[in-house]
Write a protein that holds these residues in place. Structure first.
Motif, short mmCIF file in Angstrom:
data_model
loop_
_atom_site.label_atom_id
_atom_site.label_comp_id
_atom_site.label_asym_id
_atom_site.label_seq_id
_atom_site.Cartn_x
_atom_site.Cartn_y
_atom_site.Cartn_z
N LEU A 9 -18.45 117.22 3.37
CA LEU A 9 -19.38 118.09 2.65
C LEU A 9 -18.71 119.44 2.42
O LEU A 9 -18.10 120.00 3.34
CB LEU A 9 -20.67 118.26 3.44
N VAL A 10 -18.83 119.96 1.21
CA VAL A 10 -18.16 121.20 0.82
C VAL A 10 -19.19 122.13 0.18
O VAL A 10 -19.88 121.75 -0.78
CB VAL A 10 -17.02 120.94 -0.20
N SER A 11 -19.29 123.35 0.71
CA SER A 11 -20.22 124.33 0.14
C SER A 11 -19.49 125.26 -0.82
O SER A 11 -18.28 125.19 -0.99
CB SER A 11 -20.90 125.12 1.25
N SER A 12 -20.24 126.16 -1.45
CA SER A 12 -19.67 127.12 -2.40
C SER A 12 -20.37 128.46 -2.22
O SER A 12 -21.29 128.59 -1.42
CB SER A 12 -19.82 126.61 -3.84
N LEU A 13 -19.93 129.47 -3.01
CA LEU A 13 -20.51 130.80 -2.82
C LEU A 13 -20.92 131.44 -4.13
O LEU A 13 -22.01 131.24 -4.62
CB LEU A 13 -19.53 131.69 -2.05
N PHE A 14 -20.03 132.24 -4.75
CA PHE A 14 -20.44 133.09 -5.87
C PHE A 14 -20.52 132.38 -7.21
O PHE A 14 -21.25 132.80 -8.10
CB PHE A 14 -19.46 134.25 -6.02
N VAL A 15 -19.74 131.32 -7.42
CA VAL A 15 -19.55 130.77 -8.76
C VAL A 15 -20.29 129.45 -8.96
O VAL A 15 -21.05 129.28 -9.90
CB VAL A 15 -18.05 130.58 -9.07
N PHE A 19 -25.62 131.17 -3.55
CA PHE A 19 -25.17 131.45 -2.18
C PHE A 19 -25.30 130.21 -1.28
O PHE A 19 -25.65 130.32 -0.10
CB PHE A 19 -25.95 132.62 -1.58
N ALA A 20 -24.98 129.05 -1.84
CA ALA A 20 -25.12 127.79 -1.09
C ALA A 20 -23.93 127.60 -0.16
O ALA A 20 -23.15 126.66 -0.29
CB ALA A 20 -25.23 126.62 -2.06
N THR A 21 -23.78 128.49 0.81
CA THR A 21 -22.55 128.57 1.59
C THR A 21 -22.64 127.95 2.97
O THR A 21 -21.75 127.24 3.42
CB THR A 21 -22.12 130.04 1.74
N GLY A 22 -23.71 128.24 3.71
CA GLY A 22 -23.80 127.78 5.08
C GLY A 22 -24.27 126.34 5.15
O GLY A 22 -25.40 126.02 4.76
N ILE A 23 -23.41 125.44 5.64
CA ILE A 23 -23.81 124.03 5.75
C ILE A 23 -23.50 123.52 7.16
O ILE A 23 -22.60 124.01 7.83
CB ILE A 23 -23.11 123.13 4.71
N GLU A 24 -24.27 122.52 7.56
CA GLU A 24 -24.02 121.82 8.82
C GLU A 24 -24.70 120.46 8.74
O GLU A 24 -25.78 120.33 8.13
CB GLU A 24 -24.57 122.63 10.00
N TYR A 25 -24.05 119.47 9.32
CA TYR A 25 -24.63 118.12 9.41
C TYR A 25 -24.76 117.76 10.88
O TYR A 25 -23.80 117.91 11.65
CB TYR A 25 -23.74 117.11 8.68
N TYR A 26 -25.94 117.27 11.27
CA TYR A 26 -26.18 117.04 12.69
C TYR A 26 -27.26 115.98 12.86
O TYR A 26 -28.38 116.13 12.37
CB TYR A 26 -26.63 118.35 13.35
#
Length: 398
Positions: A96-102, A126-133
Protein backbone atom coordinates in the motif's frame (compact mmCIF):
# COMPACT_ATOMS: atom_id res chain seq x y z
CA UNK A 1 4.16 17.79 -21.27
CA UNK A 2 7.80 18.59 -20.68
CA UNK A 3 8.95 17.90 -17.13
CA UNK A 4 10.56 21.33 -16.71
CA UNK A 5 7.39 23.08 -17.85
CA UNK A 6 5.33 20.85 -15.55
CA UNK A 7 7.54 21.76 -12.62
CA UNK A 8 7.19 25.48 -13.30
CA UNK A 9 3.42 25.19 -13.49
CA UNK A 10 3.23 23.14 -10.32
CA UNK A 11 5.60 25.45 -8.48
CA UNK A 12 3.09 28.25 -8.99
CA UNK A 13 0.17 26.03 -7.97
CA UNK A 14 2.04 24.59 -4.99
CA UNK A 15 3.10 27.95 -3.60
CA UNK A 16 -0.42 29.33 -4.02
CA UNK A 17 -1.78 26.21 -2.30
CA UNK A 18 0.65 26.48 0.58
CA UNK A 19 -0.34 30.11 1.06
CA UNK A 20 -4.02 29.24 1.11
CA UNK A 21 -3.57 26.30 3.47
CA UNK A 22 -1.38 27.93 6.11
CA UNK A 23 -3.27 28.04 9.39
CA UNK A 24 -2.54 31.21 11.33
CA UNK A 25 0.06 33.28 9.46
CA UNK A 26 0.24 37.05 9.13
CA UNK A 27 -1.86 38.24 6.23
CA UNK A 28 1.17 38.85 4.01
CA UNK A 29 2.95 35.48 4.33
CA UNK A 30 2.28 31.74 4.61
CA UNK A 31 3.18 29.83 7.76
CA UNK A 32 6.33 28.29 6.29
CA UNK A 33 7.72 31.81 5.63
CA UNK A 34 7.44 33.01 9.24
CA UNK A 35 10.93 33.94 10.40
CA UNK A 36 12.38 34.38 6.90
CA UNK A 37 15.03 37.17 6.77
CA UNK A 38 13.42 39.67 4.44
CA UNK A 39 16.62 41.62 3.90
CA UNK A 40 18.33 38.61 2.33
CA UNK A 41 17.67 38.10 -1.39
CA UNK A 42 18.81 34.47 -1.37
CA UNK A 43 16.43 33.60 1.45
CA UNK A 44 13.53 35.46 -0.15
CA UNK A 45 13.88 33.32 -3.29
CA UNK A 46 13.56 30.05 -1.37
CA UNK A 47 10.27 28.18 -1.10
CA UNK A 48 9.23 24.57 -0.50
CA UNK A 49 10.23 22.28 -3.38
CA UNK A 50 7.04 21.42 -5.30
CA UNK A 51 6.26 17.82 -6.13
CA UNK A 52 6.24 16.91 -9.81
CA UNK A 53 2.75 16.62 -11.36
CA UNK A 54 3.90 13.59 -13.38
CA UNK A 55 6.20 10.73 -12.34
CA UNK A 56 9.66 10.33 -13.85
CA UNK A 57 9.72 7.88 -16.75
CA UNK A 58 11.13 4.48 -15.76
CA UNK A 59 14.14 4.81 -18.08
CA UNK A 60 15.02 8.21 -16.57
CA UNK A 61 15.00 7.20 -12.91
CA UNK A 62 18.27 7.76 -11.00
CA UNK A 63 18.51 4.14 -9.83
CA UNK A 64 21.87 3.48 -11.52
CA UNK A 65 23.42 6.51 -9.77
CA UNK A 66 22.69 5.34 -6.23
CA UNK A 67 25.63 4.18 -4.13
CA UNK A 68 25.40 1.66 -1.27
CA UNK A 69 27.82 -0.30 0.92
CA UNK A 70 29.54 -3.33 -0.69
CA UNK A 71 27.25 -6.31 -1.21
CA UNK A 72 24.05 -4.25 -1.45
CA UNK A 73 22.22 -3.51 -4.68
CA UNK A 74 19.26 -1.32 -5.57
CA UNK A 75 16.77 -1.72 -8.40
CA UNK A 76 13.58 -0.04 -9.54
CA UNK A 77 10.72 -1.97 -7.97
CA UNK A 78 7.88 0.19 -9.31
CA UNK A 79 7.63 3.37 -11.38
CA UNK A 80 4.83 5.71 -12.42
CA UNK A 81 3.54 6.01 -8.82
CA UNK A 82 2.68 9.69 -8.62
CA UNK A 83 3.67 11.32 -5.31
CA UNK A 84 4.64 8.01 -3.62
CA UNK A 85 4.97 8.55 0.16
CA UNK A 86 4.02 6.06 2.88
CA UNK A 87 4.62 2.31 2.47
CA UNK A 88 2.80 -0.48 4.30
CA UNK A 89 2.34 -4.20 3.67
CA UNK A 90 -1.31 -4.85 2.91
CA UNK A 91 -3.37 -8.00 2.47
CA UNK A 92 -2.59 -10.74 -0.05
CA UNK A 93 0.92 -9.54 -0.80
CA UNK A 94 -0.13 -6.03 -1.79
CA UNK A 95 2.07 -3.04 -0.97
CA UNK A 96 0.00 0.00 0.00
CA UNK A 97 1.35 3.41 -1.02
CA UNK A 98 0.02 6.77 0.17
CA UNK A 99 0.47 10.25 -1.33
CA UNK A 100 0.48 13.87 -0.17
CA UNK A 101 0.21 17.15 -2.10
CA UNK A 102 -0.40 16.06 -5.70
CA UNK A 103 -2.08 12.69 -6.16
CA UNK A 104 -4.67 12.61 -3.34
CA UNK A 105 -4.69 8.83 -3.68
CA UNK A 106 -3.77 5.56 -2.01
CA UNK A 107 -2.43 2.83 -4.28
CA UNK A 108 -2.08 -0.93 -4.04
CA UNK A 109 0.80 -2.63 -5.85
CA UNK A 110 1.02 -6.43 -6.05
CA UNK A 111 4.32 -7.70 -4.66
CA UNK A 112 4.56 -10.16 -7.54
CA UNK A 113 3.73 -9.77 -11.23
CA UNK A 114 3.71 -6.51 -13.19
CA UNK A 115 3.72 -4.27 -10.09
CA UNK A 116 1.32 -1.79 -11.65
CA UNK A 117 -0.17 0.61 -9.13
CA UNK A 118 -3.94 0.64 -8.93
CA UNK A 119 -5.89 3.31 -7.08
CA UNK A 120 -7.89 2.05 -4.10
CA UNK A 121 -8.69 5.44 -2.54
CA UNK A 122 -9.10 8.57 -4.67
CA UNK A 123 -9.86 12.26 -4.27
CA UNK A 124 -8.66 12.28 -0.66
CA UNK A 125 -6.45 15.35 0.00
CA UNK A 126 -3.47 14.76 2.30
CA UNK A 127 -4.01 10.99 2.04
CA UNK A 128 -0.65 10.34 3.67
CA UNK A 129 -0.97 8.40 6.92
CA UNK A 130 -1.70 4.72 6.27
CA UNK A 131 -1.54 1.52 8.30
CA UNK A 132 -2.85 -2.01 7.82
CA UNK A 133 -3.58 -4.11 10.89
CA UNK A 134 -5.54 -7.31 11.45
CA UNK A 135 -7.64 -6.90 8.31
CA UNK A 136 -8.34 -3.18 8.78
CA UNK A 137 -6.98 -0.29 6.74
CA UNK A 138 -6.39 3.00 8.56
CA UNK A 139 -5.97 6.33 6.78
CA UNK A 140 -5.28 9.72 8.34
CA UNK A 141 -5.62 13.01 6.47
CA UNK A 142 -4.99 16.42 7.98
CA UNK A 143 -8.56 16.48 9.32
CA UNK A 144 -9.79 12.97 10.09
CA UNK A 145 -8.72 9.40 10.77
CA UNK A 146 -10.67 6.70 8.89
CA UNK A 147 -10.88 2.92 9.25
CA UNK A 148 -12.03 0.33 6.73
CA UNK A 149 -12.64 -3.11 8.28
CA UNK A 150 -12.34 -6.54 6.67
CA UNK A 151 -10.54 -5.24 3.57
CA UNK A 152 -8.86 -8.53 2.65
CA UNK A 153 -9.98 -9.51 -0.83
CA UNK A 154 -11.86 -6.28 -1.51
CA UNK A 155 -9.21 -3.61 -2.03
CA UNK A 156 -10.86 -2.69 -5.33
CA UNK A 157 -14.10 -1.82 -3.56
CA UNK A 158 -13.45 -0.74 0.02
CA UNK A 159 -16.88 0.72 0.62
CA UNK A 160 -17.50 3.50 3.12
CA UNK A 161 -15.06 3.95 6.00
CA UNK A 162 -15.75 4.63 9.64
CA UNK A 163 -14.54 8.00 10.89
CA UNK A 164 -12.84 7.12 14.16
CA UNK A 165 -11.51 10.62 14.91
CA UNK A 166 -12.50 14.02 13.46
CA UNK A 167 -10.81 16.55 15.74
CA UNK A 168 -7.53 17.03 13.84
CA UNK A 169 -6.72 20.69 13.18
CA UNK A 170 -6.58 20.58 9.37
CA UNK A 171 -4.60 23.32 7.65
CA UNK A 172 -1.44 22.92 5.62
CA UNK A 173 1.76 23.40 7.58
CA UNK A 174 2.97 20.08 9.04
CA UNK A 175 -0.60 18.78 9.15
CA UNK A 176 -0.07 15.54 7.23
CA UNK A 177 0.03 12.32 9.20
CA UNK A 178 2.18 9.27 9.79
CA UNK A 179 0.70 6.18 11.45
CA UNK A 180 2.01 3.20 13.39
CA UNK A 181 0.12 0.58 15.39
CA UNK A 182 1.60 -1.24 18.37
CA UNK A 183 -0.16 -3.25 21.06
CA UNK A 184 -3.58 -2.27 19.67
CA UNK A 185 -2.76 1.44 19.95
CA UNK A 186 -2.75 3.80 16.95
CA UNK A 187 0.09 6.36 17.06
CA UNK A 188 0.04 9.61 15.07
CA UNK A 189 1.48 13.11 15.18
CA UNK A 190 0.13 16.65 14.86
CA UNK A 191 2.91 18.97 13.75
CA UNK A 192 3.30 22.66 14.54
CA UNK A 193 0.95 24.88 12.45
CA UNK A 194 3.82 27.10 11.30
CA UNK A 195 7.58 27.32 10.97
CA UNK A 196 8.05 28.86 14.43
CA UNK A 197 5.21 29.88 16.77
CA UNK A 198 3.43 28.92 19.97
CA UNK A 199 1.80 25.68 18.79
CA UNK A 200 -0.84 25.56 21.53
CA UNK A 201 -2.12 22.00 21.95
CA UNK A 202 -0.29 20.77 18.85
CA UNK A 203 3.33 19.79 18.08
CA UNK A 204 2.81 16.45 19.80
CA UNK A 205 2.79 12.71 19.28
CA UNK A 206 -0.44 11.00 20.31
CA UNK A 207 -1.88 7.52 20.59
CA UNK A 208 -5.43 6.19 20.88
CA UNK A 209 -7.39 2.98 20.84
CA UNK A 210 -8.22 1.57 17.42
CA UNK A 211 -11.78 2.87 17.68
CA UNK A 212 -10.63 6.46 18.34
CA UNK A 213 -11.18 6.46 22.11
CA UNK A 214 -8.64 6.84 24.89
CA UNK A 215 -6.57 9.65 23.36
CA UNK A 216 -3.32 10.34 25.23
CA UNK A 217 -0.13 12.33 24.64
CA UNK A 218 3.03 10.35 23.92
CA UNK A 219 5.51 13.24 23.53
CA UNK A 220 5.35 17.06 23.43
CA UNK A 221 7.50 19.74 21.82
CA UNK A 222 7.70 17.83 18.53
CA UNK A 223 7.82 20.31 15.65
CA UNK A 224 7.24 17.87 12.79
CA UNK A 225 7.83 14.14 12.72
CA UNK A 226 7.08 12.08 9.61
CA UNK A 227 8.78 8.90 10.74
CA UNK A 228 8.67 6.80 13.89
CA UNK A 229 9.01 3.15 14.81
CA UNK A 230 9.48 0.87 17.80
CA UNK A 231 12.72 -0.80 18.83
CA UNK A 232 12.08 -4.55 18.46
CA UNK A 233 14.30 -5.26 21.50
CA UNK A 234 12.97 -2.72 24.00
CA UNK A 235 9.67 -1.53 22.54
CA UNK A 236 10.83 2.11 22.88
CA UNK A 237 9.58 4.64 20.34
CA UNK A 238 12.14 6.49 18.18
CA UNK A 239 11.23 9.34 15.83
CA UNK A 240 12.68 11.88 13.43
CA UNK A 241 11.94 15.57 14.03
CA UNK A 242 12.40 18.39 11.51
CA UNK A 243 14.10 21.52 12.87
CA UNK A 244 12.83 25.06 12.36
CA UNK A 245 13.59 26.98 9.17
CA UNK A 246 15.22 30.38 8.67
CA UNK A 247 17.55 30.23 11.68
CA UNK A 248 20.58 29.92 9.37
CA UNK A 249 21.70 27.71 6.52
CA UNK A 250 23.66 25.46 8.88
CA UNK A 251 21.42 25.51 11.96
CA UNK A 252 19.47 23.97 13.50
CA UNK A 253 19.87 20.26 12.83
CA UNK A 254 17.01 17.82 12.49
CA UNK A 255 16.89 15.34 15.35
CA UNK A 256 16.57 11.67 16.07
CA UNK A 257 14.61 11.38 19.30
CA UNK A 258 14.00 8.54 21.74
CA UNK A 259 10.85 8.26 23.90
CA UNK A 260 11.49 6.46 27.17
CA UNK A 261 8.66 7.86 29.34
CA UNK A 262 5.37 8.06 27.48
CA UNK A 263 3.63 11.40 28.03
CA UNK A 264 6.37 12.80 30.27
CA UNK A 265 8.94 14.12 27.82
CA UNK A 266 9.10 17.49 26.06
CA UNK A 267 11.50 17.67 23.11
CA UNK A 268 11.98 21.43 23.04
CA UNK A 269 9.88 23.06 20.32
CA UNK A 270 9.46 26.05 20.12
CA UNK A 271 11.84 27.00 22.95
CA UNK A 272 14.98 25.04 22.11
CA UNK A 273 16.41 23.57 18.90
CA UNK A 274 18.71 20.55 18.40
CA UNK A 275 19.00 20.25 22.17
CA UNK A 276 21.33 23.20 22.74
CA UNK A 277 20.17 26.33 20.86
CA UNK A 278 17.53 28.57 22.48
CA UNK A 279 15.09 30.05 20.02
CA UNK A 280 15.75 33.79 19.52
CA UNK A 281 12.04 34.58 19.96
CA UNK A 282 10.59 31.87 22.21
CA UNK A 283 13.70 30.85 24.14
CA UNK A 284 13.81 33.87 26.45
CA UNK A 285 13.48 32.81 30.07
CA UNK A 286 13.84 29.12 29.16
CA UNK A 287 16.82 26.76 29.26
CA UNK A 288 17.58 23.92 26.87
CA UNK A 289 18.32 21.83 29.95
CA UNK A 290 14.56 21.76 30.65
CA UNK A 291 13.96 19.56 27.62
CA UNK A 292 14.79 16.08 26.39
CA UNK A 293 18.11 15.92 24.53
CA UNK A 294 18.19 14.37 21.05
CA UNK A 295 19.62 10.89 20.58
CA UNK A 296 21.48 12.15 17.50
CA UNK A 297 21.60 15.11 15.12
CA UNK A 298 20.62 14.45 11.51
CA UNK A 299 21.87 17.52 9.63
CA UNK A 300 20.64 21.08 8.97
CA UNK A 301 17.23 21.28 7.29
CA UNK A 302 17.65 17.62 6.30
CA UNK A 303 13.93 16.94 5.89
CA UNK A 304 14.28 13.74 7.93
CA UNK A 305 11.19 11.68 7.20
CA UNK A 306 10.60 7.92 7.32
CA UNK A 307 12.21 5.72 9.97
CA UNK A 308 12.07 1.95 10.23
CA UNK A 309 13.83 -0.63 12.37
CA UNK A 310 15.19 -3.36 10.14
CA UNK A 311 13.64 -6.62 11.36
CA UNK A 312 14.60 -8.80 8.40
CA UNK A 313 17.36 -11.38 8.01
CA UNK A 314 18.71 -10.68 4.50
CA UNK A 315 21.01 -7.80 5.47
CA UNK A 316 24.27 -8.55 7.34
CA UNK A 317 24.08 -8.80 11.15
CA UNK A 318 25.48 -5.27 11.45
CA UNK A 319 22.20 -3.88 10.08
CA UNK A 320 19.75 -6.14 11.88
CA UNK A 321 17.97 -4.09 14.53
CA UNK A 322 19.31 -0.81 13.08
CA UNK A 323 17.17 2.18 12.11
CA UNK A 324 16.99 3.33 8.50
CA UNK A 325 16.20 7.04 8.11
CA UNK A 326 15.17 8.88 4.93
CA UNK A 327 16.63 12.36 4.61
CA UNK A 328 14.28 13.91 2.06
CA UNK A 329 16.56 16.92 1.63
CA UNK A 330 16.35 20.64 2.36
CA UNK A 331 14.51 23.37 0.51
CA UNK A 332 15.53 25.92 3.15
CA UNK A 333 19.23 25.70 2.30
CA UNK A 334 21.29 26.77 -0.71
CA UNK A 335 23.25 23.50 -0.94
CA UNK A 336 20.98 20.49 -1.40
CA UNK A 337 21.47 16.93 -0.17
CA UNK A 338 19.33 13.84 0.28
CA UNK A 339 20.16 10.28 1.25
CA UNK A 340 19.38 7.31 3.47
CA UNK A 341 21.13 7.09 6.83
CA UNK A 342 21.41 4.14 9.16
CA UNK A 343 21.48 4.49 12.96
CA UNK A 344 22.23 2.13 15.82
CA UNK A 345 20.96 2.67 19.39
CA UNK A 346 23.98 2.90 21.69
CA UNK A 347 22.21 1.44 24.73
CA UNK A 348 22.50 4.75 26.57
CA UNK A 349 19.59 6.60 24.95
CA UNK A 350 21.66 7.90 22.05
CA UNK A 351 22.55 6.58 18.61
CA UNK A 352 25.41 6.32 16.13
CA UNK A 353 24.52 7.48 12.59
CA UNK A 354 26.24 6.94 9.24
CA UNK A 355 25.40 7.24 5.53
CA UNK A 356 23.92 4.20 3.78
CA UNK A 357 22.59 5.18 0.32
CA UNK A 358 23.56 8.29 -1.62
CA UNK A 359 23.16 9.65 -5.16
CA UNK A 360 19.85 11.49 -4.90
CA UNK A 361 21.42 14.86 -5.80
CA UNK A 362 23.41 15.88 -8.87
CA UNK A 363 24.66 19.38 -9.71
CA UNK A 364 22.72 20.66 -6.69
CA UNK A 365 19.46 19.37 -8.18
CA UNK A 366 17.28 16.60 -6.80
CA UNK A 367 17.14 13.43 -8.86
CA UNK A 368 15.02 11.78 -6.20
CA UNK A 369 13.93 12.30 -2.60
CA UNK A 370 13.46 9.28 -0.29
CA UNK A 371 10.43 9.23 2.01
CA UNK A 372 9.51 5.92 3.65
CA UNK A 373 10.52 2.26 3.98
CA UNK A 374 8.96 -1.18 4.02
CA UNK A 375 10.85 -4.36 4.94
CA UNK A 376 9.44 -7.22 2.86
CA UNK A 377 9.11 -10.80 4.06
CA UNK A 378 12.23 -11.88 2.16
CA UNK A 379 14.27 -9.27 4.08
CA UNK A 380 14.71 -6.85 1.21
CA UNK A 381 13.61 -3.24 1.77
CA UNK A 382 11.49 -0.89 -0.32
CA UNK A 383 12.09 2.87 -0.43
CA UNK A 384 9.53 5.37 -1.75
CA UNK A 385 10.56 8.46 -3.73
CA UNK A 386 7.83 11.11 -4.04
CA UNK A 387 10.02 13.36 -6.22
CA UNK A 388 10.38 10.77 -8.99
CA UNK A 389 7.18 8.82 -8.32
CA UNK A 390 9.06 5.56 -7.83
CA UNK A 391 9.75 2.75 -5.37
CA UNK A 392 13.19 1.15 -5.13
CA UNK A 393 14.15 -2.25 -3.73
CA UNK A 394 17.36 -2.69 -1.73
CA UNK A 395 18.71 -6.22 -1.35
CA UNK A 396 21.90 -7.90 -0.22
CA UNK A 397 23.83 -10.81 -1.72
CA UNK A 398 22.83 -12.78 -4.81
Amino acid sequence: MKRAHSLAVLATICCLGLTALAQTPPADEPGWAKGRPKANDSAMKMAPVPAFPIPTAADQLPTAKFKLPPGFKVETWASGVLDARGLRQGPNGNVLVSSLFVANKVYAIPEQGDRKARVIIDKMPFATGIEYYKGSLFLATNEKIYRWDNVDGKLDNLGEPKVIYDKLPGGGDHSWKYLRIRDDKLYYEVGAPCNICDPGQWAKLYRMNLDGTGLETVASGVRNTVGFDFDPKTGDLWFTDNGRDWFSEELPNDKLNHVTKVGQQHFGYPYCHQGNIPDPEFGWGRSCDEFQKPAALLGPHAGSLGLVFYKGKMFPPKYQGAMFIARHGPWNRTKKYADIQVAWPDGKGGAKVEAFMTGFVENNQYLGRPVDFLVLKDGSMLVSDDHAGAIYRISYGK
